[in-house]
Design a protein around this motif. Structure first.
Motif, PDB file in Angstrom:
ATOM      1  N   VAL A   1     -43.337 -30.780 -16.237  1.00 46.52           N
ATOM      2  CA  VAL A   1     -44.513 -31.020 -17.085  1.00 46.52           C
ATOM      3  C   VAL A   1     -45.007 -32.453 -16.926  1.00 46.52           C
ATOM      4  O   VAL A   1     -46.220 -32.690 -16.822  1.00 46.52           O
TER       5      VAL A   1
ATOM      6  N   LEU B   1     -40.749 -24.682 -22.013  1.00 40.13           N
ATOM      7  CA  LEU B   1     -42.059 -25.146 -21.570  1.00 40.13           C
ATOM      8  C   LEU B   1     -42.955 -25.462 -22.764  1.00 40.13           C
ATOM      9  O   LEU B   1     -43.650 -26.493 -22.771  1.00 40.13           O
TER      10      LEU B   1
ATOM     11  N   THR C   1     -47.870 -23.158 -17.127  1.00 46.16           N
ATOM     12  CA  THR C   1     -48.304 -24.487 -17.568  1.00 46.16           C
ATOM     13  C   THR C   1     -49.819 -24.611 -17.516  1.00 46.16           C
ATOM     14  O   THR C   1     -50.455 -25.075 -18.470  1.00 46.16           O
TER      15      THR C   1
ATOM     16  N   LEU D   1     -44.609 -29.130 -23.566  1.00 38.55           N
ATOM     17  CA  LEU D   1     -46.066 -29.282 -23.661  1.00 38.55           C
ATOM     18  C   LEU D   1     -46.524 -29.597 -25.080  1.00 38.55           C
ATOM     19  O   LEU D   1     -47.607 -30.154 -25.278  1.00 38.55           O
TER      20      LEU D   1
ATOM     21  N   TYR E   1     -46.786 -32.605 -13.626  1.00 34.59           N
ATOM     22  CA  TYR E   1     -48.041 -31.852 -13.678  1.00 34.59           C
ATOM     23  C   TYR E   1     -49.122 -32.666 -14.376  1.00 34.59           C
ATOM     24  O   TYR E   1     -50.257 -32.762 -13.891  1.00 34.59           O
ATOM     25  N   ARG E   2     -48.773 -33.257 -15.509  1.00 35.20           N
ATOM     26  CA  ARG E   2     -49.758 -34.061 -16.257  1.00 35.20           C
ATOM     27  C   ARG E   2     -50.228 -35.247 -15.422  1.00 35.20           C
ATOM     28  O   ARG E   2     -51.423 -35.600 -15.412  1.00 35.20           O
TER      29      ARG E   2
END
Length: 334
Positions: free
Chosen positions: A325, A275, A196, A279, A328-329
């Motif tokens: 994700v 993934l 990522t 993304l 994470y963002r």
């Protein structure tokens, strides 16, 4: 009920601590907060455990006197040992770190449990113990005598050490062989986190064995559910058990070992595709040969754990990767 969780600032440990405290259990969490990866991430995990019945103590498992004092003072009912020096490839370059944490540290855990009448020790083993085994799915009745990394060997050693204490001192122990755990708050040294980060920065991702690999990817919430359930299933002696007819996963002693995974093997390239979809970015791929210590495929037979707990993972990879994700963002403001 008072439970000790070691590795409480870790990926799995912090999630288990959060879940247990939320249901009213008194939890003492310890961690040495080493810099194997970003300490700020570890501290952030601890901050999300906002319960008055959670106490954190910075302590290293290898600190013999510190561990002995902790057990004597706190008098735990159960121990969930999730602290370890992790990482297969790291163990090739830094073997002594594994001796300190995974061997010396685990003896200190066993001694603390033995001398303070702990009613159940649950500890992290690993799918890595299956080593050169080619037959799948991996069953706990399989031989695990051929590890291919020191990390795997240290986890196999933990199982042997636990059995010895179960046999000698009637200490109930349960080992859990974890299969590739992923999800929000995961470890930066693991594939999903690294992929990522690199994809979002426009960098190439290294894909080993030219992408021809399979893993039993297991979402963090499913892992936590399995741990919560199995800690109530305390092993008992079995006077009728014998080595010739029994399995390496059980014993005449109060000792058991279970696989804890998703129960299916997924292609690495499908994982990467999930993934990329989450993304909205296509990865730049650098295909590489197999690395030392790696295995081609992992696949857990989880029937043993299901039989005693009803544990059955239910998070599909696409959803699990999407959740990671999104976290994470948000966490890195990207």
């Amino acid at each position: 009920m008072k439970i000790l969780i070691t590795g409480a600032a870790g990926f799995i440990g912090s999630a288990v601590a959060e879940r247990l405290t939320a249901i009213g259990v008194d939890v003492v969490g310890i961690d040495n907060l080493n810099d194997y990866y970003d300490v700020n991430l570890k501290l952030a995990r601890l901050k999300r455990i906002k319960h008055p019945n959670f106490t954190f103590i910075k302590l290293d498992l290898a600190d013999r006197q510190g561990m002995a004092d902790l057990f004597k003072l706190q008098q735990f009912d159960r121990v969930i040992n999730l602290a370890a020096q992790a990482g297969v490839r790291y163990s090739i370059d830094n073997p002594l770190a594994y001796a300190d944490s995974n061997l010396v540290g685990f003896v200190n855990i066993l001694e603390g449990c033995r001398h303070n009448k702990v009613k159940h020790l649950i500890y992290a083993s690993s799918s890595s113990v299956y080593g050169l085994n080619a037959k799948t799915p991996f069953e706990t009745s399989d031989s695990v005598d051929h590890p291919i990394s020191l990390y795997a060997a240290s986890k196999k050693a933990n199982e042997l050490m636990a059995h010895t204490y179960s046999h000698l001192y009637d200490l109930p122990t349960t080992g859990l062989r974890f299969f590739t755990v992923y999800g929000p708050w995961g470890r930066p040294d693991m594939a999903l986190f690294k992929f990522t980060n690199k994809i979002m920065n426009g960098e190439e991702i290294d894909i080993y064995n030219n992408g021809d690999m399979q893993r039993d990817f297991t979402y963090i919430d499913d892992i936590v559910e399995g741990i919560i359930r199995i800690q109530d299933v305390i092993p008992e002696k079995d006077a009728d058990w014998n080595v010739e007819e029994g399995s390496p996963a059980d014993s005449s002693a109060p000792y058991r070992v279970y696989n804890i995974g998703n129960g299916k093997s997924e292609k690495l390239m499908d994982y990467i595709e999930s993934l990329e979809l989450s993304l909205g970015i296509e990865a730049k791929k650098n295909f590489m040969p197999m690395q030392p210590g790696d295995v081609y495929k992992t696949y857990a037979d989880t029937s043993g754990l299901f039989k005693v707990t009803g544990y059955e993972p239910n998070t599909p990879i696409k959803k699990g990767v999407e959740n990671f994700v999104n976290w994470y963002r948000d966490f890195y403001d990207k």
